[in-house]
Structure formats: C-alpha cells, structure tokens
Motif scaffolding. Structure first.
Motif, PDB file in Angstrom:
ATOM      1  N   MET A  88       0.822  -1.217   0.000  1.00 21.84           N
ATOM      2  CA  MET A  88       0.000   0.000   0.000  1.00 21.84           C
ATOM      3  C   MET A  88       0.851   1.261   0.000  1.00 21.84           C
ATOM      4  N   GLY A  89       1.948   1.220   0.706  1.00 22.03           N
ATOM      5  CA  GLY A  89       2.869   2.343   0.724  1.00 22.03           C
ATOM      6  C   GLY A  89       4.283   1.821   0.872  1.00 22.03           C
ATOM      7  N   GLN A  90       5.246   2.601   0.455  1.00 19.29           N
ATOM      8  CA  GLN A  90       6.637   2.174   0.554  1.00 19.29           C
ATOM      9  C   GLN A  90       7.552   3.374   0.710  1.00 19.29           C
ATOM     10  N   TYR A  91       8.346   3.343   1.766  1.00 20.19           N
ATOM     11  CA  TYR A  91       9.461   4.274   1.881  1.00 20.19           C
ATOM     12  C   TYR A  91      10.664   3.560   1.286  1.00 20.19           C
ATOM     13  N   ASP A  92      11.245   4.120   0.241  1.00 21.19           N
ATOM     14  CA  ASP A  92      12.296   3.444  -0.518  1.00 21.19           C
ATOM     15  C   ASP A  92      13.622   4.180  -0.343  1.00 21.19           C
ATOM     16  N   PRO A  93      14.551   3.610   0.448  1.00 22.09           N
ATOM     17  CA  PRO A  93      15.858   4.249   0.608  1.00 22.09           C
ATOM     18  C   PRO A  93      16.817   3.947  -0.531  1.00 22.09           C
ATOM     19  N   LEU A  94      16.351   3.202  -1.554  1.00 21.00           N
ATOM     20  CA  LEU A  94      17.176   2.877  -2.719  1.00 21.00           C
ATOM     21  C   LEU A  94      18.485   2.213  -2.302  1.00 21.00           C
ATOM     22  N   LEU A  95      18.382   1.143  -1.497  1.00 22.99           N
ATOM     23  CA  LEU A  95      19.567   0.446  -1.005  1.00 22.99           C
ATOM     24  C   LEU A  95      20.458  -0.001  -2.151  1.00 22.99           C
ATOM     25  N   LEU A  96      21.745   0.151  -1.952  1.00 24.63           N
ATOM     26  CA  LEU A  96      22.772  -0.252  -2.915  1.00 24.63           C
ATOM     27  C   LEU A  96      22.750   0.604  -4.175  1.00 24.63           C
ATOM     28  N   GLY A  97      21.975   1.665  -4.163  1.00 24.68           N
ATOM     29  CA  GLY A  97      21.942   2.557  -5.320  1.00 24.68           C
ATOM     30  C   GLY A  97      23.055   3.585  -5.251  1.00 24.68           C
ATOM     31  N   GLU A  98      23.278   4.252  -6.363  1.00 21.85           N
ATOM     32  CA  GLU A  98      24.333   5.260  -6.420  1.00 21.85           C
ATOM     33  C   GLU A  98      23.860   6.606  -5.886  1.00 21.85           C
ATOM     34  N   SER A  99      22.559   6.798  -5.802  1.00 18.77           N
ATOM     35  CA  SER A  99      22.011   8.064  -5.343  1.00 18.77           C
ATOM     36  C   SER A  99      21.617   7.966  -3.880  1.00 18.77           C
ATOM     37  N   ASP A 100      21.710   9.083  -3.156  1.00 18.91           N
ATOM     38  CA  ASP A 100      21.257   9.115  -1.775  1.00 18.91           C
ATOM     39  C   ASP A 100      19.870   9.754  -1.655  1.00 18.91           C
ATOM     40  N   VAL A 101      19.181   9.857  -2.791  1.00 17.56           N
ATOM     41  CA  VAL A 101      17.828  10.406  -2.808  1.00 17.56           C
ATOM     42  C   VAL A 101      16.831   9.295  -2.479  1.00 17.56           C
ATOM     43  N   HIS A 102      16.058   9.491  -1.420  1.00 23.05           N
ATOM     44  CA  HIS A 102      15.052   8.511  -1.031  1.00 23.05           C
ATOM     45  C   HIS A 102      13.711   8.865  -1.671  1.00 23.05           C
ATOM     46  N   ARG A 103      12.797   7.881  -1.691  1.00 18.59           N
ATOM     47  CA  ARG A 103      11.499   8.100  -2.322  1.00 18.59           C
ATOM     48  C   ARG A 103      10.382   7.542  -1.444  1.00 18.59           C
ATOM     49  N   LEU A 104       9.208   8.074  -1.649  1.00 15.74           N
ATOM     50  CA  LEU A 104       8.028   7.633  -0.918  1.00 15.74           C
ATOM     51  C   LEU A 104       6.923   7.349  -1.924  1.00 15.74           C
ATOM     52  N   TYR A 105       6.367   6.137  -1.865  1.00 21.16           N
ATOM     53  CA  TYR A 105       5.341   5.720  -2.820  1.00 21.16           C
ATOM     54  C   TYR A 105       4.040   5.383  -2.091  1.00 21.16           C
ATOM     55  N   PHE A 106       2.925   5.686  -2.733  1.00 16.98           N
ATOM     56  CA  PHE A 106       1.619   5.196  -2.306  1.00 16.98           C
ATOM     57  C   PHE A 106       0.983   4.494  -3.495  1.00 16.98           C
ATOM     58  N   VAL A 107       0.584   3.241  -3.329  1.00 16.76           N
ATOM     59  CA  VAL A 107      -0.026   2.475  -4.415  1.00 16.76           C
ATOM     60  C   VAL A 107      -1.538   2.630  -4.280  1.00 16.76           C
TER      61      VAL A 107
END
Length: 318
Positions: free
Chosen positions: A126-145
């Motif tokens: 339903m929702g997801q806080y995405d820290p983008l683990l192992l990604g090159e960017s330190d920009v996090h994202r927040l999703y609502f499905v």
C-alpha cells in the motif's frame, strides 16, 4: 492483463545475466491489473496534506530531526513494479558472475520466480518508503499504491481518507528513522551485500542476515509504535483489522506470503513493537529514539527479549 503474455515474456528471457530484467518487468506487469489511478486535484492535495501532517506530528512526538523525501509518488501497480525492478537487480548483482549448467533454463526459472514475486507484492503493498539500497544516489522516495489502498479500505470496511492518512503516518515514520540515522542506509546495504556475496561464493553466511533481521525488527517495530503515538485520530479498529488482514487470505496467498517473507515481516512488526512499548513505558517516546543515534544502540537479540537490558546499556540522553 494476460497470463499468456506473462508466460510469453518469461519464455523469451535472454541475455547474459542470470535474470532477464526486462522480461521480469514485462511478465510481472502482464500478470497484474495496474489498477485505476485517476486522481482529482483534491485527491492529490489530500495525499500531500497527509504526508505534511504526519511529518509535523512525528517530529513533535519523537523529537527526531528529519524531512520527507522530495520524491513522493502516487502509483498504480505497474508503476510500483518498475520502481522496484532496479532494487531487485542491485540485490542479486553479486550473483551475476555465476555460471551454472543449463544457463538458459536457469535464466528462465530465475526470471519467472522474480516476476511472480514482484507481481504478488505489487498487488498487496500500500505504501513504501524506498531508501534505494545499494543505489548510487542518496535520494530517497516515498510511494503510495493508490489502487491497493482503495481496495484495502473497502475490504476492511474503513473510511478511505482516514485509512490513507494512517498509512501515510506509517511510511513517514520510516522517513523519520532514516533521517535520524544517516548510518542506517549503509548498515542495511552492507549486510544485504555481504549475504549475497557469500551466496556467490557458494556458501551461506547467516550472520549478515541475522544482523539485517535484527535491524529491520527495530525499524518496523519503532514505526509501528510511533505511527500510533503520532496519529491524530483513534486507530484501534484500523490496527485490529490490518493485523487480521496480514494473517489472512486463501491458502495460496498464505503460501506466497510465507515464501516471500511476509511472515517474517509480521514477526518483525510484533516483536519490535513489544520491545519499544517496554522502552516507552520505562522512559518515554523520545528515549526510544536513541536507537537511531548509533548502530551500537540497536538492540541485540537478547535485548529484544529483555528490553530492560537495553535500557541498562543505553544512556537516556546523549
């Protein structure tokens, strides 16, 4: 949505990697109804208002310093699949140097199982806080499905705006945790990578996964506690109905939940929440936030069962 198209996508898996990620995305989306996402300006403003309200209330209650991600997306299920394919790809990257017998058959099987996992989760998240683990960017994202939120509110027979707001509070608590603990990204990513690298070397190292599970128990348990402390309405019925939903479903759904670690996640919620409830009863909500001051303050396995030992070890204030 077409099961035939999904099977066709899996059957066409090719390339040099152990998983054909393009085929994964096609197969998962072909097997999944994207759901409707037509939002009025009022709907969009309501999501934004919920996130802002959650941020302010959680700051006040927890005394944590954090902000919400700049990227907040209202998604359908296909959007969520696209957003998470790259995360799956990064996690299994250490296995890419492996060569196995019957590579084509193995690639097809890996593609099929990964697509099935993404398709299943996309229908339930339903929702997801995405820290983008192992990604090159330190920009996090927040999703609502959005379609899943609508369906869950209907199935639970609860008011949609109130339910949406409660989920927003949960996801923003994760923003609070990662914002208050700049080390948490790397801590989790290093343990995921260590575990997967051990697999790549044909061995199983349980220690990174134990540490990962312990950290996620703290993450999920603190979020559960804090969202209830901060939520600006009564939530007992929401908590009860959502707990029942987490453990419900037909036999196939329950099997998928277990195979995909949903049961483990539920145990993390429950065990972590019990730990932090004891901490809050003893010292208050702000003291519970000390867990994010230093990775050394994460509760040990023994302390999760005996919160008084953590209270004795961790000072009340910096």
């Amino acid at each position: 949505m077409s099961l035939y198209e999904s099977v066709q996508a899996v059957a066409s898996a090719s390339g040099d990697e152990t998983v054909d990620w393009d085929a994964v995305a096609r197969a998962a989306k072909a097997a999944t109804d994207p759901g409707r996402i037509e939002l009025s300006p009022d709907d969009e403003q309501a999501y934004a208002a919920d996130v802002r309200a959650a941020r302010e209330r959680i700051r006040d209650v927890s005394a944590l310093s954090f902000d919400v991600p700049e990227t907040v997306e209202i998604q359908n299920r296909h959007h969520w699949i696209d957003a998470n394919v790259e995360t799956f790809r990064r996690v299994v990257a250490p296995l890419e140097d492996q060569r196995v017998a019957f590579e084509d058959a193995a690639r097809t099987l890996n593609t099929a199982t990964t697509a099935a996992a993404l398709a299943f989760v996309s229908r339930h998240v339903m929702g997801q806080y995405d820290p983008l683990l192992l990604g090159e960017s330190d920009v996090h994202r927040l999703y609502f499905v959005h379609p899943n939120l609508l369906r869950a509110a209907d199935e639970l027979d609860v008011d949609f705006p109130r339910f949406r707001r409660w989920i927003a509070f949960h996801e923003v608590t994760h923003a609070a945790e990662f914002g208050a603990a700049p080390w948490l990204d790397d801590y989790l990513a290093e343990r995921v990578q260590a575990g997967m690298e051990a697999f790549a070397e044909h061995r199983f190292d349980s220690e990174p996964f134990r540490e990962l599970n312990r950290a996620m128990t703290a993450v999920e348990g603190y979020a559960e506690l804090l969202m209830d402390e901060a939520f600006d309405d009564d939530y007992d019925d929401l908590r009860r109905k959502l707990d029942e939903r987490r453990g419900g479903g037909d036999p196939i759904t329950k099997l998928f939940r277990r195979l995909l670690g949903f049961q483990l996640k539920r145990e993390q919620y429950e065990r972590g929440r019990a730990f932090f409830e004891a901490v809050v009863d003893a010292r208050g909500v702000e003291a519970a936030g000390r867990v994010w001051d230093d990775p050394a303050f994460l509760p040990t396995e023994a302390e999760l069962e005996n919160p008084s030992a953590w209270l004795a070890r961790v000072p009340e204030s910096a």
